[in-house]
Design a protein around this motif. Sequence first.
Motif, PDB file in Angstrom:
ATOM      1  N   SER A  16       0.743  -0.877  -0.318  1.00 43.78           N
ATOM      2  CA  SER A  16       0.214   0.062  -0.180  1.00 43.78           C
ATOM      3  C   SER A  16       0.987   1.182  -0.523  1.00 43.78           C
ATOM      4  N   VAL A  17       1.804   1.363  -0.281  1.00 37.50           N
ATOM      5  CA  VAL A  17       3.476   2.732  -0.417  1.00 37.50           C
ATOM      6  C   VAL A  17       3.603   2.545  -1.853  1.00 37.50           C
ATOM      7  N   LEU A  18       3.144   3.995  -2.760  1.00 39.37           N
ATOM      8  CA  LEU A  18       3.961   3.935  -3.662  1.00 39.37           C
ATOM      9  C   LEU A  18       4.689   4.791  -4.002  1.00 39.37           C
ATOM     10  N   ASP A  19       5.473   4.477  -4.839  1.00 38.68           N
ATOM     11  CA  ASP A  19       6.606   5.292  -4.688  1.00 38.68           C
ATOM     12  C   ASP A  19       6.130   6.415  -5.777  1.00 38.68           C
ATOM     13  N   VAL A  20       6.962   7.878  -5.148  1.00 34.74           N
ATOM     14  CA  VAL A  20       6.485   8.326  -6.085  1.00 34.74           C
ATOM     15  C   VAL A  20       7.636   9.569  -5.790  1.00 34.74           C
ATOM     16  N   PHE A  21       7.899  10.602  -6.693  1.00 31.36           N
ATOM     17  CA  PHE A  21       9.059  11.822  -7.323  1.00 31.36           C
ATOM     18  C   PHE A  21       8.039  13.145  -7.068  1.00 31.36           C
ATOM     19  N   LYS A  22       9.747  14.320  -6.551  1.00 32.66           N
ATOM     20  CA  LYS A  22       8.689  15.528  -6.505  1.00 32.66           C
ATOM     21  C   LYS A  22       8.288  15.936  -7.722  1.00 32.66           C
ATOM     22  N   GLY A  23       7.370  16.849  -7.829  1.00 32.20           N
ATOM     23  CA  GLY A  23       6.874  17.553  -9.819  1.00 32.20           C
ATOM     24  C   GLY A  23       6.908  18.958  -9.409  1.00 32.20           C
ATOM     25  N   PHE A  25       3.797   9.854 -10.301  1.00 39.37           N
ATOM     26  CA  PHE A  25       4.199   8.527  -9.533  1.00 39.37           C
ATOM     27  C   PHE A  25       4.993   7.424 -10.689  1.00 39.37           C
ATOM     28  N   SER A  26       6.083   6.112 -10.563  1.00 41.81           N
ATOM     29  CA  SER A  26       6.485   5.849 -10.874  1.00 41.81           C
ATOM     30  C   SER A  26       6.229   4.726 -11.788  1.00 41.81           C
ATOM     31  N   GLU A  27       6.833   4.225 -12.606  1.00 42.80           N
ATOM     32  CA  GLU A  27       6.174   3.778 -13.329  1.00 42.80           C
ATOM     33  C   GLU A  27       5.216   2.346 -12.546  1.00 42.80           C
ATOM     34  N   LYS A  28       5.999   1.719 -11.142  1.00 41.37           N
ATOM     35  CA  LYS A  28       5.469   0.809 -11.201  1.00 41.37           C
ATOM     36  C   LYS A  28       4.067   1.073 -10.493  1.00 41.37           C
ATOM     37  N   ALA A  29       4.118   2.526  -9.486  1.00 47.44           N
ATOM     38  CA  ALA A  29       2.829   3.143  -8.354  1.00 47.44           C
ATOM     39  C   ALA A  29       1.738   2.992  -9.364  1.00 47.44           C
ATOM     40  N   ILE A  30       2.089   3.811 -11.147  1.00 47.80           N
ATOM     41  CA  ILE A  30       1.320   3.380 -11.539  1.00 47.80           C
ATOM     42  C   ILE A  30       0.224   2.038 -11.384  1.00 47.80           C
ATOM     43  N   ASN A  31       1.424   1.196 -11.869  1.00 45.17           N
ATOM     44  CA  ASN A  31       0.369   0.423 -11.620  1.00 45.17           C
ATOM     45  C   ASN A  31      -0.331  -0.549 -10.699  1.00 45.17           C
ATOM     46  N   LEU A  32       0.519  -0.447  -9.660  1.00 48.63           N
ATOM     47  CA  LEU A  32      -0.500  -0.570  -8.941  1.00 48.63           C
ATOM     48  C   LEU A  32      -1.696   0.801  -8.161  1.00 48.63           C
ATOM     49  N   LEU A  33      -1.265   1.748  -8.739  1.00 44.73           N
ATOM     50  CA  LEU A  33      -3.048   2.352  -8.403  1.00 44.73           C
ATOM     51  C   LEU A  33      -3.807   1.663  -9.507  1.00 44.73           C
ATOM     52  N   SER A  34      -3.491   1.706 -10.830  1.00 43.97           N
ATOM     53  CA  SER A  34      -4.543   1.459 -11.724  1.00 43.97           C
ATOM     54  C   SER A  34      -5.604   0.314 -10.895  1.00 43.97           C
ATOM     55  N   GLN A  35      -4.815  -1.279 -10.147  1.00 47.54           N
ATOM     56  CA  GLN A  35      -5.585  -1.616  -9.982  1.00 47.54           C
ATOM     57  C   GLN A  35      -6.594  -1.961  -8.112  1.00 47.54           C
ATOM     58  N   LYS A  36      -5.825  -0.689  -7.620  1.00 46.95           N
ATOM     59  CA  LYS A  36      -7.066  -0.257  -6.572  1.00 46.95           C
ATOM     60  C   LYS A  36      -8.399   0.440  -6.306  1.00 46.95           C
ATOM     61  N   ARG A  37      -8.829  -0.367  -5.844  1.00 45.49           N
ATOM     62  CA  ARG A  37     -10.138  -0.204  -5.580  1.00 45.49           C
ATOM     63  C   ARG A  37     -10.751   0.980  -5.045  1.00 45.49           C
ATOM     64  N   ALA A  38     -11.671   1.728  -5.291  1.00 44.59           N
ATOM     65  CA  ALA A  38     -12.357   2.830  -4.325  1.00 44.59           C
ATOM     66  C   ALA A  38     -12.347   2.820  -2.256  1.00 44.59           C
ATOM     67  N   LYS A  39     -11.651   3.770  -2.064  1.00 37.08           N
ATOM     68  CA  LYS A  39     -12.051   3.418  -0.141  1.00 37.08           C
ATOM     69  C   LYS A  39     -10.453   2.637  -0.540  1.00 37.08           C
ATOM     70  N   SER A  40      -9.203   1.524  -1.086  1.00 37.76           N
ATOM     71  CA  SER A  40      -8.446   1.755  -0.738  1.00 37.76           C
ATOM     72  C   SER A  40      -7.732   2.433   0.023  1.00 37.76           C
TER      73      SER A  40
END
Length: 286
Positions: A170-177, A257-272
């Motif tokens: 449930s931890v998603l890697d991000v970079f500073k925008g 978001f990192s590329e992996k984090a986009i993949n992970l986020l895409s599969q998370k449902r509402a309220k995740s």
Amino acid sequence: MSINVKQTGLYATIQDEGRTEGMPQGIPISGAMDFNLYRFANHVLGNKENSACIEFYQQGLKLEFDSPTFICIAVLDGEILLNDEQIESNSIIKIKSGDQILIKQLIEGNWGYIAVKDGFQSGAFLGSQSFYKALTQHQLKKSDKIIYVSYEGVSGADCPILNLEYYKTSVLDVFKGPEFQKLSQTLQYQLNNAEFSLSTSQNRMAYEIQERLDNELEEITTGPVLPGTVQYTPEGKMIALMRDAQVTGGYPRILQFSEKAINLLSQKRAKSKFKFNLIEINLEKI
């Protein structure tokens, strides 16, 4: 040889890894929502990179095959029927003429992929078969026919195993925008430490984060955005842009978001629920 679409379900489209050539003309990249699962489906069948798959959302898609072939249906977990009998996903499935596949439901995740041996055949635009409204006709409709190459015989290939642990975090890697440094120290701390959740507003363009943070930033001059860019609206909403995102935007871009984090986020449902893990880039080592 073709598939006949009997039921479309939601958001069923043809997708590959998307197009970058159209960005200067304002054309979104598009492509599979979850590159990891999409690539796994093709890998199982030994397909070439960037082979087109059918992407589907949660439930309802029903297809009939008019010729023999091999397919792989890649999902995190789901109830999938072949001629009304439940079958195993994430494996090589031998298809005979007249066989019907029904995606009854996804038990986990949002998106799944149906790959066929050597990929689906459809017209490409700017080097990609990926659907995008007003550019291609690859959003599936009832009675559509999708072309593929027929294969007979028995597949002797060893089937790889999908690493489901990839999706457990449930931890998603991000970079500073680009506008991250304009945020107050308090907001920067919240982003790096607080827990967030997804709203019910989810589609191929963007996923909205439920929680709001007080925003005192001004809108920016329109600048480039990418899939994975997190925009911060004047109302304090955070919007994570997904694969069909526009290529420019006027809201501050606070995270990427990192590329992996986009993949992970895409599969998370509402309220995740999830947390951001801010990755610092050492420019001296680049």
